[in-house]
Design a protein around this motif. Structure first.
Motif, short mmCIF file in Angstrom:
data_model
loop_
_atom_site.label_atom_id
_atom_site.label_comp_id
_atom_site.label_asym_id
_atom_site.label_seq_id
_atom_site.Cartn_x
_atom_site.Cartn_y
_atom_site.Cartn_z
N TRP A 199 0.83 -1.20 0.00
CA TRP A 199 0.00 0.00 0.00
C TRP A 199 0.86 1.24 0.00
O TRP A 199 0.61 2.19 -0.71
N ALA B 106 2.13 1.71 -3.25
CA ALA B 106 1.08 2.17 -4.16
C ALA B 106 0.86 3.67 -4.01
O ALA B 106 0.72 4.39 -4.99
N VAL B 107 0.87 4.14 -2.75
CA VAL B 107 0.68 5.57 -2.53
C VAL B 107 1.82 6.34 -3.19
O VAL B 107 1.62 7.30 -3.91
N LEU C 164 3.60 5.43 -5.64
CA LEU C 164 3.41 5.36 -7.09
C LEU C 164 2.45 6.41 -7.58
O LEU C 164 2.69 7.08 -8.57
#
Lengths: 540, 294
Positions: free
Chosen positions: A9, A12-13, A15
């Protein structure tokens, strides 16, 4: 499990943020005004991304190293024939039955603030790397018990046991930083080194605009340049995240050299351009398929051999590299000719025989779908690597003929790196960038203790550990070569990995403006090593 | 059982049965509509019959980076694969994701929109959620999600569908608010119809035409999202899609020398999105009572 999910996560953030910034950062390369006046002595080089870490002891990024290696000298460099050549060190030797490595330094290197580069700087750099476990050099200094600098040009590394490629590995990889500047910084693991640079390479960073350019000024004392200093007065790195844009920039004369290699498929771009020339270099690494030994079925040697027989490396080299690459049998690249075991042959491409082999080993296709019931694997790869994604596509098709079902798990780069780190893959398709010697390679790829962090097999084999440690402690060169060749054979028979190819890299530059580059193998070194940039001369 | 009778007399947007046929005819007679529907039909046929039109692109061929010719209508890529075949097979992925994602968005959006329109307490919460969702930068969020889960046609559909519902919800809610204030809804309530019945039997039929428009518009947006995600390397690596053809061209550095590798998939995206949008907008126009004089 919870931890990895959280990690993803976070990734992902990050990214998402990068993507937003990336979108807004595009197209900022149009401003060309700064270099118009004296453009004949400014060498402009295209790079793909911003410098992520200016600390040369810590940074692991390829693009960072292009800039940092021009600023901070190394003891040894790799020349055009993939051999170690002197840089800051004039020579090196072993004493005390291989338990002491001695470097003799040149006395004419100078930091840009006027101080000479001395043995104390080397000692300081190595000690700080060991103290804070910085970068990839820390693992190479494992055996060091103490470091001595008896005079300004001699450095002695006392080792706990002989390790044959110690001097080569440390000499090539370790950046030497100015003690009088870096010691004021305190904790070097937190030192950003992002302003007021002092270097001893041919060029030193002067100013930068994030997302756009990195301007490097000439060091007036660089003994490895033909005239005591580089002929080019300024080197400017410009950021082009997309290779298509970078190629257009070269054609339009916005840059003079591409730091990244030209993709094979795009070499045609420069075919009819008389100004642009391509320089070809070999690789110091290779592309490979590595099997995760923690997978119950991949732990079976028969399955790994069958997979190796289902990869058509010849066709891959012909199609993906347009024939411009070399086949490999074992894990030792032909570039290390003395260590490459030429008796072993690559597994022949024969899906039918692979299928028969698996059937003989007891694997069944009970539901008659053409695939063995248990043999279904995911092949992880980095989506941004054009060649490897093509390889996975072709591998998937040819493995299906051998009754092995493969799933293409080529994902976005950071996701791939996270998965690789956590061992979340069955088969890892990737490319090893630079191995400067085979011993370091075998240690970091097959030792259970995984000192280099790239034991992608997640192999834990007492037998391999013994073989590797035995070779590492061997000082007699002939016996050492024989042991490496034996390891080459063992890995091949076990089929821990399927080596795919050793590719050639092509670098494009504007030959109507600059000449004299001294390219070294690999895309890490290429045309932009400190030595190469110091040799460049403008075309009159 | 008297409620439906009331409905048929009172809802303006739903045309009486007798004129249904002629209104479809009038709709299709517009040249833009006819063209758009034709394009959509061709695309659907291409997706359904892809295996009959071209072999699934695979392997590697000797004709590398060939410009369009009789043998390769759309040229070939850097592996020697036929771009025409890639575009045809890409139609499948694009249409499947486009339709499935827009169905998800429509179901979610209609449910939330109608609930918000009829049940006051839900409205406050649903409106806030919808506004927040609309304010979010969807592309970075989709990139994040797509990076977390394994990319496949299924997960992409879910992700795109999940981020597309707020627009639908807002449209349906505003239409629903108008309808639920109409006298026949009050009538239904007086007759003792339950909330569920009123929403599903009285309000829902009145927003159906809006839903059809939304399906087309959302689907075209979903197609763009899918192409975008695939282009960024977050698509299903095993399925051909228009975005993936573009990604291949960009990654292999051939954009400047092989225009055919980017032109044809881009044209396909443009045609599909344009056709879907036009068909949707014109449909909305023909169904608009104010325009047609009730």
């Amino acid at each position: 499990m919870k931890k990895t999910v959280k990690g993803r996560w976070r990734l992902a953030v990050a990214l998402g943020v990068v993507a937003t910034l990336g979108v807004s950062g595009c197209g900022l390369n149009e401003d060309n005004s700064s270099s118009s006046g004296s453009s004949d002595t400014v060498l402009r080089i295209g790079t793909t991304t911003d410098v992520s870490n200016f600390n040369p002891l810590q940074s692991l990024s390829k693009t960072d190293s292009w800039i940092l290696n021009a600023m901070y000298p190394h003891l040894l460099r790799i020349d055009e024939n993939a051999q170690k050549a002197p840089e800051l060190a004039k020579e090196y030797r072993y004493e005390d039955d291989g338990k002491t490595a001695v470097f003799e330094l040149r006395d004419d290197f100078k930091w840009t603030d006027g101080q000479p580069v001395v043995a104390e700087d080397v000692k300081f750099s190595a000690e700080k790397i060991m103290e804070y476990k910085l970068g990839n050099v820390a693992a190479k200094l494992t055996w060091v018990e103490s470091i001595e600098a008896p005079d300004a040009t001699t450095v002695k590394f006392k080792l706990s046991q002989p390790y044959a490629p110690f001097a080569e590995g440390v000499g090539f990889w370790m950046s030497i930083v100015p003690k009088h500047v870096f010691e004021k910084a305190g904790d070097l693991s937190k030192f950003p080194n992002d302003s007021n640079w002092v270097g001893a390479g041919p060029f030193v960073l002067d100013s930068m605009t994030k997302g756009q350019r990195y301007v490097m000024k000439r060091n007036e004392h660089y003994p490895l340049a033909p005239e005591g200093k580089a002929a080019v007065s300024q080197v400017e790195y410009r950021v082009y995240p997309d290779v298509n844009t970078m190629m257009l920039a070269l054609r339009n004369g916005d840059i003079d050299l591409m730091g990244t290699p030209v993709p094979v498929s795009a070499a045609k771009t420069f075919e009819n351009d008389s100004k642009i020339k391509l320089a070809k270099v070999g690789a110091l690494g290779f592309a490979h398929l590595t099997y995760n030994m923690k997978n119950k079925y991949l732990a079976d040697q028969e399955v790994r051999q069958a997979l190796s027989m289902s990869v058509d490396t010849k066709a891959i080299i012909d199609a993906v590299l347009q024939g411009d690459g070399q086949q490999m049998a074992g894990p030792i690249s032909p570039i290390f000719a003395e260590y490459d075991n030429t008796e072993i042959q690559p597994y022949p491409f024969d899906p039918a025989a692979a299928k028969a082999k698996l059937a003989a080993a007891g694997y069944k296709d009970a539901n008659n779908d053409g695939f063995f019931d248990e043999l279904s694997f995911g092949v992880a790869c980095d989506q941004s690597n054009a060649n490897i994604t093509r390889v996975v596509q072709l591998f998937r098709e040819s493995a299906a003929k051998a009754g092995i079902k493969l799933e293409n798990e080529c994902v976005e780069r950071n996701t791939f790196l996270t998965r690789t780190k956590n061992g979340e893959y069955d088969i890892d398709a990737s490319q090893w960038g630079v191995f400067d010697n085979p011993m370091d390679q075998l240690r970091s790829t097959y030792l259970s203790s995984n000192p280099g962090g790239i034991n992608y097999n997640l192999l834990e084999s007492a037998e391999m550990d013994t073989l590797i440690n035995d070779a590492a402690g061997t000082t007699d060169p002939e016996a050492f070569k024989a042991k490496i060749k034996n390891l080459d054979k063992v890995v091949h028979e076990q089929a821990y990995l399927t080596p795919l190819y050793v590719e050639n890299f092509q670098f494009a530059y504007n030959a109507s403006k600059f000449t004299g580059f001294a390219p070294s193998p690999s895309d890490l070194l290429g045309m932009v090593t400190a030595y190469s940039l110091a040799q460049v001369t403008p075309v009159k | 059982m008297s409620a439906p009778v009331l409905t048929e007399q009172a809802i303006p947007p739903v045309a009486p049965a007798t004129t249904k046929r002629s209104s479809w005819y009038a709709y299709l007679r517009q040249p833009t509509v006819a063209l758009s529907v034709l394009v959509l039909l061709v695309m659907v046929l291409m997706a359904v019959f892809a295996p009959l039109i071209a072999d699934e692109p695979s392997g590697a061929g000797p004709d590398v980076l060939q410009p369009p010719s009789g043998a390769h209508w759309f040229g070939t890529d850097d592996l020697g694969q036929d771009i025409f075949a890639q575009v045809v097979w890409g139609t499948r992925t694009s249409l499947v994701i486009g339709l499935a994602a827009s169905l998800i968005a429509i179901v979610l959006g209609t449910a939330i929109g109608l609930a918000a329109a009829y049940f006051r307490p839900i409205d406050a919460v649903a409106t806030v959620i919808t506004d927040v969702m609309l304010a979010l930068p969807t592309l970075p969020l989709m990139i994040m999600l797509a990076a977390v889960v394994s990319p496949s046609v299924g997960t992409l559909t879910l992700i795109i569908g999940f981020f597309a519902w707020p627009e639908v919800a807002r449209l349906i809610r505003s239409q629903g608010l108008v309808i639920s204030a109409m006298p026949y809804i009050d009538g239904a309530r007086v007759l003792g119809a339950s909330g569920w019945r009123i929403v599903t039997r009285e309000i829902l039929p009145a927003v159906v035409s809006l839903m059809i428009v939304s399906v087309l518009l959302t689907a075209s947006r979903a197609v763009i999202s899918e192409a975008g995600l695939s282009f960024l390397g977050l698509g299903d690596p095993d399925a051909w899609s228009w975005g993936r053809i573009l990604l291949n061209a960009q990654r292999s550095g051939t954009i400047a020398i092989a225009w055919w590798q980017t032109l044809f998939p881009s044209l396909a995206i443009l045609l599909l999105v344009l056709a879907a949008t036009l068909a949707g907008l014109r449909f909305n126009d023909t169904r608009d009572p104010r325009r047609n004089g009730g």
